[in-house]
Design a protein around this motif. Structure first.
Motif, mmCIF file in Angstrom:
data_model
loop_
_atom_site.group_PDB
_atom_site.id
_atom_site.type_symbol
_atom_site.label_atom_id
_atom_site.label_comp_id
_atom_site.label_asym_id
_atom_site.label_seq_id
_atom_site.Cartn_x
_atom_site.Cartn_y
_atom_site.Cartn_z
ATOM 1 N N GLY A 32 -8.470 -56.443 38.798
ATOM 2 C CA GLY A 32 -8.996 -56.623 37.453
ATOM 3 C C GLY A 32 -7.967 -56.403 36.359
ATOM 4 N N ILE A 33 -6.711 -56.721 36.690
ATOM 5 C CA ILE A 33 -5.622 -56.573 35.722
ATOM 6 C C ILE A 33 -4.856 -57.881 35.653
ATOM 7 C CG2 ILE A 33 -5.390 -54.084 36.103
ATOM 8 C CD1 ILE A 33 -2.965 -54.709 37.919
ATOM 9 N N LYS A 34 -3.921 -57.952 34.721
ATOM 10 C CA LYS A 34 -3.028 -59.099 34.640
ATOM 11 C C LYS A 34 -1.803 -58.799 35.501
ATOM 12 C CE LYS A 34 -4.545 -60.899 30.253
ATOM 13 N NZ LYS A 34 -5.466 -61.852 30.808
ATOM 14 N N LYS A 35 -1.214 -59.852 36.029
ATOM 15 C CA LYS A 35 -0.073 -59.709 36.937
ATOM 16 C C LYS A 35 1.040 -58.809 36.390
ATOM 17 C CE LYS A 35 3.475 -62.541 39.102
ATOM 18 N NZ LYS A 35 3.942 -63.916 39.299
ATOM 19 N N PRO A 36 1.453 -58.923 35.124
ATOM 20 C CA PRO A 36 2.529 -58.057 34.631
ATOM 21 C C PRO A 36 2.202 -56.555 34.696
ATOM 22 C CG PRO A 36 2.257 -59.921 33.161
ATOM 23 C CD PRO A 36 1.101 -59.957 34.132
ATOM 24 N N SER A 37 0.923 -56.214 34.722
ATOM 25 C CA SER A 37 0.541 -54.796 34.799
ATOM 26 C C SER A 37 0.936 -54.156 36.122
ATOM 27 C CB SER A 37 -0.962 -54.635 34.582
ATOM 28 O OG SER A 37 -1.319 -55.084 33.287
ATOM 29 N N ILE A 38 1.110 -54.965 37.151
ATOM 30 C CA ILE A 38 1.562 -54.432 38.444
ATOM 31 C C ILE A 38 2.922 -53.771 38.285
ATOM 32 C CG2 ILE A 38 2.368 -55.102 40.754
ATOM 33 C CD1 ILE A 38 0.124 -57.182 40.823
ATOM 34 N N TYR A 39 3.760 -54.339 37.400
ATOM 35 C CA TYR A 39 5.128 -53.846 37.235
ATOM 36 C C TYR A 39 5.196 -52.490 36.535
ATOM 37 C CZ TYR A 39 6.146 -58.540 38.761
ATOM 38 O OH TYR A 39 6.192 -59.704 39.482
ATOM 39 N N ALA A 40 4.079 -52.001 36.029
ATOM 40 C CA ALA A 40 4.057 -50.642 35.491
ATOM 41 C C ALA A 40 4.094 -49.617 36.631
ATOM 42 C CB ALA A 40 2.802 -50.432 34.641
#
Length: 114
Positions: A32-40
């Motif tokens: 339930g997030i956007k792909k760039p949020s994985i990089y956090a």
């Protein structure tokens, strides 16, 4: 959203689709997030994969030790035959076992940039 929830979603995708077939976008969508949020939480797909694989190996090791502890009273030959049946059940029930076994036979080529 936590690194653990991302890892849990990644576990399913890597086990089902392999490293090459797993999509960070699909993993992000599941959480339930956007792909760039994985990089956090993870520096790249390789980093997420390696964390997920380490978790899977730890889980399989823990379950395997539990199997041997729970069947310590059986003769060795019976324990080992039972292990094959048990591992098939683990494979069907747990993405960790599927991921571990898949990567024993088809390890991905990772290019971790330093």
């Amino acid at each position: 959203m936590t690194a653990q929830s991302i890892r849990d979603a990644a576990l399913f995708h890597f086990a089902r689709d392999g490293y090459e077939g797993a999509s960070l976008r699909a993993i992000a969508d599941e959480v339930g997030i956007k792909k760039p949020s994985i990089y956090a939480h993870f520096s790249c797909k390789d980093d997420l994969f390696l964390h997920t694989l380490a978790f899977a190996f730890h889980e399989v090791k823990r379950h395997t030790l539990e199997y041997f502890r729970d069947h310590a009273d059986l003769p060795l030959e019976q324990r080992l035959k039972g292990l094959l049946i048990w591992f098939e059940q683990e494979y069907n029930a747990h993405a960790s076992a599927r991921l571990m076994l898949r990567n024993c036979f088809y390890p991905p080529f990772l290019c971790m940039a330093k």
